[in-house]
Motif scaffolding. Structure first.
Motif, PDB file in Angstrom:
ATOM      1  N   CYS A  68      -3.589 -33.752 -31.849  1.00 22.53           N
ATOM      2  CA  CYS A  68      -4.051 -34.784 -31.857  1.00 22.53           C
ATOM      3  C   CYS A  68      -5.238 -35.222 -32.944  1.00 22.53           C
ATOM      4  O   CYS A  68      -5.627 -36.148 -33.830  1.00 22.53           O
ATOM      5  N   LEU A  69      -6.176 -34.056 -32.869  1.00 22.31           N
ATOM      6  CA  LEU A  69      -7.187 -33.994 -33.885  1.00 22.31           C
ATOM      7  C   LEU A  69      -6.766 -33.727 -35.391  1.00 22.31           C
ATOM      8  O   LEU A  69      -7.450 -34.564 -36.140  1.00 22.31           O
ATOM      9  N   SER A  70      -5.685 -33.254 -35.542  1.00 20.36           N
ATOM     10  CA  SER A  70      -5.015 -33.236 -36.836  1.00 20.36           C
ATOM     11  C   SER A  70      -4.394 -34.286 -37.379  1.00 20.36           C
ATOM     12  O   SER A  70      -4.478 -34.741 -38.656  1.00 20.36           O
ATOM     13  N   ALA A  71      -3.811 -35.162 -36.560  1.00 22.24           N
ATOM     14  CA  ALA A  71      -3.181 -36.386 -36.691  1.00 22.24           C
ATOM     15  C   ALA A  71      -4.206 -37.627 -37.251  1.00 22.24           C
ATOM     16  O   ALA A  71      -4.005 -38.638 -37.747  1.00 22.24           O
ATOM     17  N   CYS A  72      -5.595 -37.461 -36.482  1.00 23.87           N
ATOM     18  CA  CYS A  72      -6.446 -38.557 -36.736  1.00 23.87           C
ATOM     19  C   CYS A  72      -6.811 -38.604 -38.047  1.00 23.87           C
ATOM     20  O   CYS A  72      -7.418 -37.730 -38.720  1.00 23.87           O
ATOM     21  N   THR A  74      -9.167 -40.955 -39.008  1.00 24.86           N
ATOM     22  CA  THR A  74     -10.732 -41.419 -39.537  1.00 24.86           C
ATOM     23  C   THR A  74     -11.532 -40.341 -38.861  1.00 24.86           C
ATOM     24  O   THR A  74     -12.817 -40.215 -39.016  1.00 24.86           O
ATOM     25  N   GLY A  75     -11.279 -39.167 -38.185  1.00 25.31           N
ATOM     26  CA  GLY A  75     -12.075 -38.120 -37.779  1.00 25.31           C
ATOM     27  C   GLY A  75     -12.812 -38.598 -36.124  1.00 25.31           C
ATOM     28  O   GLY A  75     -13.570 -38.103 -35.905  1.00 25.31           O
ATOM     29  N   ALA A  76     -12.090 -39.663 -36.033  1.00 24.21           N
ATOM     30  CA  ALA A  76     -12.540 -40.219 -34.471  1.00 24.21           C
ATOM     31  C   ALA A  76     -12.241 -39.237 -33.411  1.00 24.21           C
ATOM     32  O   ALA A  76     -12.968 -38.910 -32.692  1.00 24.21           O
ATOM     33  N   THR A  77     -11.141 -38.508 -33.604  1.00 23.94           N
ATOM     34  CA  THR A  77     -10.794 -37.459 -32.583  1.00 23.94           C
ATOM     35  C   THR A  77     -11.738 -36.242 -33.204  1.00 23.94           C
ATOM     36  O   THR A  77     -11.431 -35.843 -34.247  1.00 23.94           O
ATOM     37  N   HIS A  78     -12.198 -35.552 -32.270  1.00 24.37           N
ATOM     38  CA  HIS A  78     -13.059 -34.518 -32.627  1.00 24.37           C
ATOM     39  C   HIS A  78     -13.340 -33.669 -31.431  1.00 24.37           C
ATOM     40  O   HIS A  78     -13.035 -34.000 -30.417  1.00 24.37           O
ATOM     41  N   MET A  79     -13.945 -32.232 -31.771  1.00 21.94           N
ATOM     42  CA  MET A  79     -13.971 -31.150 -30.602  1.00 21.94           C
ATOM     43  C   MET A  79     -15.307 -30.901 -30.753  1.00 21.94           C
ATOM     44  O   MET A  79     -15.987 -30.761 -31.912  1.00 21.94           O
ATOM     45  N   ILE A  84     -14.380 -29.449 -26.049  1.00 22.49           N
ATOM     46  CA  ILE A  84     -14.042 -30.540 -25.367  1.00 22.49           C
ATOM     47  C   ILE A  84     -13.476 -31.700 -26.546  1.00 22.49           C
ATOM     48  O   ILE A  84     -14.365 -31.795 -27.313  1.00 22.49           O
ATOM     49  N   VAL A  85     -12.292 -31.973 -26.289  1.00 12.93           N
ATOM     50  CA  VAL A  85     -11.704 -33.143 -27.447  1.00 12.93           C
ATOM     51  C   VAL A  85     -12.415 -34.288 -26.888  1.00 12.93           C
ATOM     52  O   VAL A  85     -11.907 -34.866 -25.860  1.00 12.93           O
ATOM     53  N   ASN A  88     -14.406 -40.820 -30.604  1.00 14.50           N
ATOM     54  CA  ASN A  88     -15.390 -41.603 -31.042  1.00 14.50           C
ATOM     55  C   ASN A  88     -14.882 -42.915 -31.000  1.00 14.50           C
ATOM     56  O   ASN A  88     -14.183 -43.315 -32.096  1.00 14.50           O
ATOM     57  N   ASN A  89     -15.032 -43.902 -30.134  1.00 16.57           N
ATOM     58  CA  ASN A  89     -14.440 -45.232 -30.107  1.00 16.57           C
ATOM     59  C   ASN A  89     -14.888 -46.204 -31.195  1.00 16.57           C
ATOM     60  O   ASN A  89     -13.848 -46.932 -31.656  1.00 16.57           O
ATOM     61  N   ASP A  90     -16.007 -46.061 -32.018  1.00 13.73           N
ATOM     62  CA  ASP A  90     -16.074 -46.716 -32.957  1.00 13.73           C
ATOM     63  C   ASP A  90     -15.503 -46.408 -34.217  1.00 13.73           C
ATOM     64  O   ASP A  90     -15.432 -47.261 -35.038  1.00 13.73           O
ATOM     65  N   ARG A  91     -15.226 -45.181 -34.256  1.00 11.21           N
ATOM     66  CA  ARG A  91     -14.322 -44.853 -35.360  1.00 11.21           C
ATOM     67  C   ARG A  91     -12.903 -44.946 -35.340  1.00 11.21           C
ATOM     68  O   ARG A  91     -12.230 -44.762 -36.372  1.00 11.21           O
ATOM     69  N   CYS A  92     -12.223 -45.067 -34.107  1.00  3.97           N
ATOM     70  CA  CYS A  92     -10.903 -45.220 -33.761  1.00  3.97           C
ATOM     71  C   CYS A  92     -10.377 -46.443 -34.325  1.00  3.97           C
ATOM     72  O   CYS A  92     -10.888 -47.653 -33.983  1.00  3.97           O
ATOM     73  N   ILE A  93      -9.341 -46.489 -35.306  1.00  5.68           N
ATOM     74  CA  ILE A  93      -8.793 -47.768 -35.734  1.00  5.68           C
ATOM     75  C   ILE A  93      -7.427 -48.321 -34.756  1.00  5.68           C
ATOM     76  O   ILE A  93      -6.779 -48.969 -35.307  1.00  5.68           O
ATOM     77  N   GLY A  94      -7.282 -47.312 -33.877  1.00  6.15           N
ATOM     78  CA  GLY A  94      -6.056 -47.796 -33.091  1.00  6.15           C
ATOM     79  C   GLY A  94      -4.599 -47.520 -33.759  1.00  6.15           C
ATOM     80  O   GLY A  94      -3.660 -48.161 -33.401  1.00  6.15           O
ATOM     81  N   CYS A  95      -4.446 -46.619 -34.408  1.00  6.52           N
ATOM     82  CA  CYS A  95      -3.199 -46.212 -35.348  1.00  6.52           C
ATOM     83  C   CYS A  95      -2.157 -45.918 -34.085  1.00  6.52           C
ATOM     84  O   CYS A  95      -1.016 -45.787 -34.790  1.00  6.52           O
ATOM     85  N   TYR A  96      -2.669 -44.860 -33.209  1.00  6.58           N
ATOM     86  CA  TYR A  96      -1.818 -44.202 -32.203  1.00  6.58           C
ATOM     87  C   TYR A  96      -1.254 -43.046 -32.829  1.00  6.58           C
ATOM     88  O   TYR A  96      -0.413 -42.316 -32.136  1.00  6.58           O
ATOM     89  N   ALA A  97      -1.707 -42.490 -33.980  1.00 12.57           N
ATOM     90  CA  ALA A  97      -1.372 -41.311 -34.472  1.00 12.57           C
ATOM     91  C   ALA A  97      -1.416 -40.173 -33.787  1.00 12.57           C
ATOM     92  O   ALA A  97      -0.564 -39.419 -33.190  1.00 12.57           O
ATOM     93  N   CYS A  98      -2.722 -40.225 -32.888  1.00  8.37           N
ATOM     94  CA  CYS A  98      -2.887 -39.049 -31.987  1.00  8.37           C
ATOM     95  C   CYS A  98      -1.863 -39.085 -30.660  1.00  8.37           C
ATOM     96  O   CYS A  98      -1.699 -38.068 -30.032  1.00  8.37           O
TER      97      CYS A  98
END
Length: 199
Positions: A68-72, A74-79, A84-85, A88-98
């Motif tokens: 999921c982190l590799s697919a994101c 925007t860097g919204a998904t991070h560890m 802990i994975v 960041n809700n503000d950086r998530c663009i809702g592309c659903y790649a994760c």
């Protein structure tokens, strides 16, 4: 730094769903849309007359090797430093790649309707202010207060054991390295930090 993880003792889970209720209350997950960060799958195994019920608690596996982190994009998904994975809700663009990348189906959209419903229920105390993809965080806000995740704290049968997988004195470490516990879909190479002791 800790390396947090959880061991699910399927021998003691009774499927009461107290974990789901505690998680929803703690994290304002959209239970009204039947979306949960954790849930318990209730399955039947075998065929008559050798049939048995299997309860499988599910949540984000907080993988070491995180698709999921590799697919994101925007860097919204991070560890974080504790492994802990997070999102960041503000950086998530809702592309659903994760969501597509996660082999454990542990993510779901917290969409605009969910944000509006949350505001109706919780008023100014909302924690999800924008649409995003949501998932288990091991209740990182509780860990900051030296509390365990709400699901583990609530479980009446102690089937969810949370702790530092690198601390030899922790129960989670002892169980995870006991030879009894195993990760789901180990062949995927994601190195999950959630382990299961079969019933």
């Amino acid at each position: 730094m800790a390396r947090y993880g959880m061991v699910m003792d399927m021998r003691t889970c009774v499927g009461c769903q107290a974990c789901m209720a505690a998680c929803s209350a703690e994290n304002q997950t959209p239970f009204w849309s039947e979306k949960f960060r954790t849930h318990v799958e209730d399955k039947e195994q075998g065929s008559f007359p050798d049939v048995r019920r299997v309860l499988l608690p599910r949540l984000c596996m907080h993988c070491e090797n995180t698709p999921c982190l590799s697919a994101c994009p925007t860097g919204a998904t991070h560890m974080n430093d504790d492994g802990i994975v997070l999102v960041n809700n503000d950086r998530c663009i809702g592309c659903y790649a994760c969501c597509i990348a996660c082999p454990y189906d542990a993510r779901y959209p917290y969409d605009r309707e969910d944000v509006e419903k949350e505001h109706e229920l919780y008023g100014e105390d909302v924690t999800h202010k924008v649409p995003h993809v949501d998932k288990c965080t091991f209740c990182v806000q509780r860990l900051a207060q030296n509390l365990e995740p709400a699901c583990a704290a609530t479980c009446p049968t102690h089937s969810r054991i949370f702790g530092d997988l690198d601390d030899p004195s922790s129960e989670a470490h002892k169980l995870a390295t006991s030879g009894k516990a195993q990760a789901l879909n180990q062949g995927l190479g994601t190195s999950p930090k959630v382990f299961y002791i079969p019933s």
